[in-house]
Design a protein around this motif. Structure first.
Motif, PDB file in Angstrom:
ATOM      1  N   PHE A 112       0.830  -1.199   0.000  1.00  0.00           N
ATOM      2  CA  PHE A 112       0.000   0.000   0.000  1.00  0.00           C
ATOM      3  C   PHE A 112       0.871   1.259   0.000  1.00  0.00           C
ATOM      4  N   TYR A 113       0.335   2.318  -0.582  1.00  0.00           N
ATOM      5  CA  TYR A 113       0.970   3.620  -0.585  1.00  0.00           C
ATOM      6  C   TYR A 113       0.002   4.664  -0.013  1.00  0.00           C
ATOM      7  N   ALA A 114       0.547   5.781   0.389  1.00  0.00           N
ATOM      8  CA  ALA A 114      -0.251   6.979   0.627  1.00  0.00           C
ATOM      9  C   ALA A 114       0.001   7.884  -0.577  1.00  0.00           C
ATOM     10  N   VAL A 115      -1.042   8.247  -1.281  1.00  0.00           N
ATOM     11  CA  VAL A 115      -0.896   9.062  -2.490  1.00  0.00           C
ATOM     12  C   VAL A 115      -1.544  10.418  -2.248  1.00  0.00           C
ATOM     13  N   LYS A 116      -0.740  11.449  -2.317  1.00  0.00           N
ATOM     14  CA  LYS A 116      -1.233  12.817  -2.138  1.00  0.00           C
ATOM     15  C   LYS A 116      -1.654  13.368  -3.490  1.00  0.00           C
ATOM     16  N   CYS A 117      -2.887  13.804  -3.569  1.00  0.00           N
ATOM     17  CA  CYS A 117      -3.440  14.314  -4.819  1.00  0.00           C
ATOM     18  C   CYS A 117      -3.533  15.830  -4.755  1.00  0.00           C
ATOM     19  N   LEU A 118      -2.926  16.508  -5.720  1.00  0.00           N
ATOM     20  CA  LEU A 118      -2.967  17.964  -5.825  1.00  0.00           C
ATOM     21  C   LEU A 118      -3.575  18.347  -7.167  1.00  0.00           C
ATOM     22  N   ALA A 119      -4.382  19.401  -7.182  1.00  0.00           N
ATOM     23  CA  ALA A 119      -4.912  19.896  -8.448  1.00  0.00           C
ATOM     24  C   ALA A 119      -3.778  20.514  -9.252  1.00  0.00           C
ATOM     25  N   ARG A 120      -3.627  20.089 -10.485  1.00  0.00           N
ATOM     26  CA  ARG A 120      -2.555  20.630 -11.322  1.00  0.00           C
ATOM     27  C   ARG A 120      -2.944  22.022 -11.807  1.00  0.00           C
ATOM     28  N   VAL A 121      -2.053  22.967 -11.617  1.00  0.00           N
ATOM     29  CA  VAL A 121      -2.335  24.349 -12.013  1.00  0.00           C
ATOM     30  C   VAL A 121      -1.307  24.801 -13.047  1.00  0.00           C
ATOM     31  N   HIS A 122      -1.666  25.840 -13.769  1.00  0.00           N
ATOM     32  CA  HIS A 122      -0.776  26.381 -14.801  1.00  0.00           C
ATOM     33  C   HIS A 122       0.447  27.022 -14.152  1.00  0.00           C
TER      34      HIS A 122
ATOM     35  N   VAL B 235      12.407  10.560   7.436  1.00  0.00           N
ATOM     36  CA  VAL B 235      11.530  11.412   6.639  1.00  0.00           C
ATOM     37  C   VAL B 235      10.730  10.500   5.713  1.00  0.00           C
ATOM     38  N   LEU B 236       9.428  10.734   5.637  1.00  0.00           N
ATOM     39  CA  LEU B 236       8.562   9.894   4.811  1.00  0.00           C
ATOM     40  C   LEU B 236       9.068   9.870   3.372  1.00  0.00           C
ATOM     41  N   LYS B 237       9.222   8.679   2.840  1.00  0.00           N
ATOM     42  CA  LYS B 237       9.831   8.511   1.513  1.00  0.00           C
ATOM     43  C   LYS B 237       8.866   8.897   0.393  1.00  0.00           C
ATOM     44  N   VAL B 238       9.381   9.679  -0.559  1.00  0.00           N
ATOM     45  CA  VAL B 238       8.660   9.978  -1.794  1.00  0.00           C
ATOM     46  C   VAL B 238       9.140   8.988  -2.848  1.00  0.00           C
ATOM     47  N   HIS B 239       8.235   8.133  -3.311  1.00  0.00           N
ATOM     48  CA  HIS B 239       8.627   7.114  -4.294  1.00  0.00           C
ATOM     49  C   HIS B 239       8.670   7.693  -5.707  1.00  0.00           C
ATOM     50  N   ARG B 240       7.653   8.427  -6.071  1.00  0.00           N
ATOM     51  CA  ARG B 240       7.634   9.052  -7.389  1.00  0.00           C
ATOM     52  C   ARG B 240       6.525  10.086  -7.438  1.00  0.00           C
ATOM     53  N   VAL B 241       6.601  10.930  -8.458  1.00  0.00           N
ATOM     54  CA  VAL B 241       5.595  11.969  -8.680  1.00  0.00           C
ATOM     55  C   VAL B 241       4.991  11.739 -10.056  1.00  0.00           C
ATOM     56  N   ILE B 242       3.677  11.663 -10.104  1.00  0.00           N
ATOM     57  CA  ILE B 242       2.958  11.365 -11.349  1.00  0.00           C
ATOM     58  C   ILE B 242       2.147  12.593 -11.740  1.00  0.00           C
ATOM     59  N   LYS B 243       2.401  13.116 -12.921  1.00  0.00           N
ATOM     60  CA  LYS B 243       1.676  14.295 -13.396  1.00  0.00           C
ATOM     61  C   LYS B 243       0.725  13.889 -14.513  1.00  0.00           C
ATOM     62  N   GLU B 244      -0.561  14.142 -14.270  1.00  0.00           N
ATOM     63  CA  GLU B 244      -1.568  13.893 -15.287  1.00  0.00           C
ATOM     64  C   GLU B 244      -2.206  15.219 -15.696  1.00  0.00           C
ATOM     65  N   GLU B 245      -3.201  15.154 -16.548  1.00  0.00           N
ATOM     66  CA  GLU B 245      -3.768  16.378 -17.112  1.00  0.00           C
ATOM     67  C   GLU B 245      -4.333  17.311 -16.041  1.00  0.00           C
ATOM     68  N   LYS B 246      -5.073  16.760 -15.080  1.00  0.00           N
ATOM     69  CA  LYS B 246      -5.742  17.591 -14.077  1.00  0.00           C
ATOM     70  C   LYS B 246      -5.104  17.525 -12.697  1.00  0.00           C
TER      71      LYS B 246
ATOM     72  N   ILE C 127      -1.760  16.145  -9.903  1.00  0.00           N
ATOM     73  CA  ILE C 127      -0.416  15.665  -9.595  1.00  0.00           C
ATOM     74  C   ILE C 127      -0.553  14.697  -8.438  1.00  0.00           C
ATOM     75  N   PHE C 128       0.036  13.509  -8.585  1.00  0.00           N
ATOM     76  CA  PHE C 128      -0.030  12.482  -7.546  1.00  0.00           C
ATOM     77  C   PHE C 128       1.374  12.251  -6.985  1.00  0.00           C
ATOM     78  N   VAL C 129       1.519  12.433  -5.674  1.00  0.00           N
ATOM     79  CA  VAL C 129       2.794  12.192  -5.012  1.00  0.00           C
ATOM     80  C   VAL C 129       2.675  10.873  -4.256  1.00  0.00           C
ATOM     81  N   VAL C 130       3.449   9.880  -4.664  1.00  0.00           N
ATOM     82  CA  VAL C 130       3.354   8.536  -4.091  1.00  0.00           C
ATOM     83  C   VAL C 130       4.315   8.421  -2.909  1.00  0.00           C
ATOM     84  N   LEU C 131       3.757   8.179  -1.727  1.00  0.00           N
ATOM     85  CA  LEU C 131       4.511   8.147  -0.482  1.00  0.00           C
ATOM     86  C   LEU C 131       4.355   6.799   0.212  1.00  0.00           C
ATOM     87  N   ASP C 132       5.226   6.541   1.179  1.00  0.00           N
ATOM     88  CA  ASP C 132       5.042   5.361   2.030  1.00  0.00           C
ATOM     89  C   ASP C 132       3.738   5.490   2.798  1.00  0.00           C
TER      90      ASP C 132
END
Length: 437
Positions: free
Chosen positions: A50-60, A85-96, A98-103
């Motif tokens: 399992f991951y904790a995924v932080k979802c942010l609205a992508r802005v210009h 420090v909580l590990k950041v595994h990767r950052v995924i950017k989609e159209e709308k 941004i997903f930050v994949v964390l432990d």
């Protein structure tokens, strides 16, 4: 574009990162982000990951929030190389989004461990172990030129069966050594200069504001309490502490060694606070953190006797604290004087110590996406509870109620027998006024 979290609650069941991660349920929310528990679909069914995924609205890129998002992600990625420090595994950017994949830490945050699970109550070994882990994480950040600015138990996760902590949420973090922003952080943990009540101060050290917050967290761990509601002149307990640093020794079950540490971290003049290396050294040398309720009762009587004797002998306080022309003058710095009578408040011990409560008041509008902390109602107002039937515990106890109860302050029976009336008079204002703002 609407960047508020309400637009991101519908993503449960969504697959991201080329259908490799499934967002399952919301586990946290901040001013601009939502955190999901997510399943790694490539993990075996008998051992799911399992991951904790932080979802942010992508802005210009020209949007005001863009630089804050980028700063938070970059600084957290750099800091996450440290084991605490909580590990950041990767950052995924989609159209709308941004997903930050964390432990994912299923054991929850440090606030839960302190207040609801009460893991640290009279557990000096665990206090020292986890607090030093936190200090090492902050040291790593400071050595890299990263200053968190929102250190609090809600932004510290617990794992490994309560034996390890992980610092998270870099929403207010900065790489600037000095700053002039005010109101940045969470109210219980904000230093006076960030509250904007000190003069002259000018640009303040962001590292020293972290040190102040670490002092509050130490009190949280040892006493299950906040030292005051807010470090401003209108807070009676804070002003009483400035007038006499021994004030908290009469209210909180901390050791003298811990009191020595917090009087340094709570120095009103930021440059005089210890740096992170000095603070680590002080904690490493500390052998005892908490004291029993009986010892607290005896200490109250001893300090009260010493203060009465000093008053009779005309001994002046070593603290440079004066009130003049509607200003408090303290060690070369000034603050507006409060509306209440300072001397009366100090003499009556008028303000009870606030219970440790979740503080979701980080100022995220001006500086970041804000802390991603689950929305939780404040702990119920502390109240005076009767003694358990059949047990003679003497005076009523101060009880800060939470889901599973709170810390009890029960003055020592032996000390009461020596001077029962005096101790009752000391505790009466706290019993009468205990409340949460």
């Amino acid at each position: 574009m609407d960047t508020t979290p309400r637009r991101m609650h519908h993503l449960a069941g969504t697959r991201i990162d080329n259908d490799s991660i499934l967002l399952q349920s919301v586990i946290g929310q901040g001013a601009y982000g939502v955190v999901y528990r997510a399943l790694d679909l490539s993990s075996p069914p008998h051992a799911p990951c399992f991951y904790a995924v932080k979802c942010l609205a992508r802005v210009h890129s020209n949007h005001r929030q863009y630089k804050f998002q980028q700063r938070e992600i970059v600084l957290h990625q750099i800091a996450s190389r440290h084991e605490n420090v909580l590990k950041v595994h990767r950052v995924i950017k989609e159209e709308k989004y941004i997903f930050v994949v964390l432990d994912f830490c299923e054991e929850g945050d440090l606030f839960t461990a302190i207040v609801e699970q009460r893991r640290f109550l009279h557990n000096d070994h665990l206090i020292k172990k986890l607090y030093l882990q936190l200090l090492e994480a902050v040291k790593y950040c400071h050595d890299l030129g990263i200053y968190h600015r929102d250190l609090k138990p809600e932004n510290i996760l617990v794992c490994d069966k309560g034996e390890k902590i992980l610092l998270t949420d870099f929403g207010l973090a900065t790489s600037q050594r000095t700053c002039t922003d005010t109101g940045c952080g969470s109210s219980f943990y904000i230093s006076p200069e960030v509250n904007g009540v000190l003069s002259p101060i000018g640009p303040y050290s962001t590292a020293r504001t972290d040190i102040w917050a670490l002092g509050v967290i130490l009190i949280n761990l040892v006493c299950n309490r906040n030292p005051w509601h807010k470090a401003v002149p209108d807070d009676e307990t804070f002003v009483a502490f400035l007038h006499s640093p021994r004030y908290l020794l009469k209210l909180l079950p901390m050791s003298v060694e811990v009191h020595n540490i917090i009087t340094q971290t709570f120095c009103l003049n930021p440059p005089r606070r210890p740096d992170i290396d000095t603070l680590i050294d002080l904690v490493q040398k500390t052998e005892r953190f908490s004291i029993s309720s009986e010892e607290l009762g005896e200490r109250i009587l001893r300090i009260e006797a010493e203060e009465r004797l000093d008053k009779i002998l005309g001994v002046r306080s070593e603290v440079d604290f004066t009130v003049e022309k509607k200003m408090i003058h303290y060690g070369g710095l000034s603050m507006p004087a409060p509306k209440f009578n300072i001397e009366a408040a100090i003499g009556l011990m008028a303000s009870p110590v606030p219970s440790a409560t979740r503080d979701g008041s980080s100022d995220s509008d001006t500086d970041s996406d804000g802390p991603v902390t689950p929305e939780v109602a404040p702990i119920d107002v502390g109240n005076v509870v009767s003694d358990i039937e059949g047990l003679d515990l003497g005076e009523p106890r101060i009880h800060a109620a939470g889901k599973d109860g709170g810390y009890l302050i029960n003055p020592g029976q032996d000390a009461r027998n020596k001077n029962k009336t005096g101790l009752r008079d000391i505790m009466k204002p706290a019993l009468r006024k205990l409340r949460l703002s």
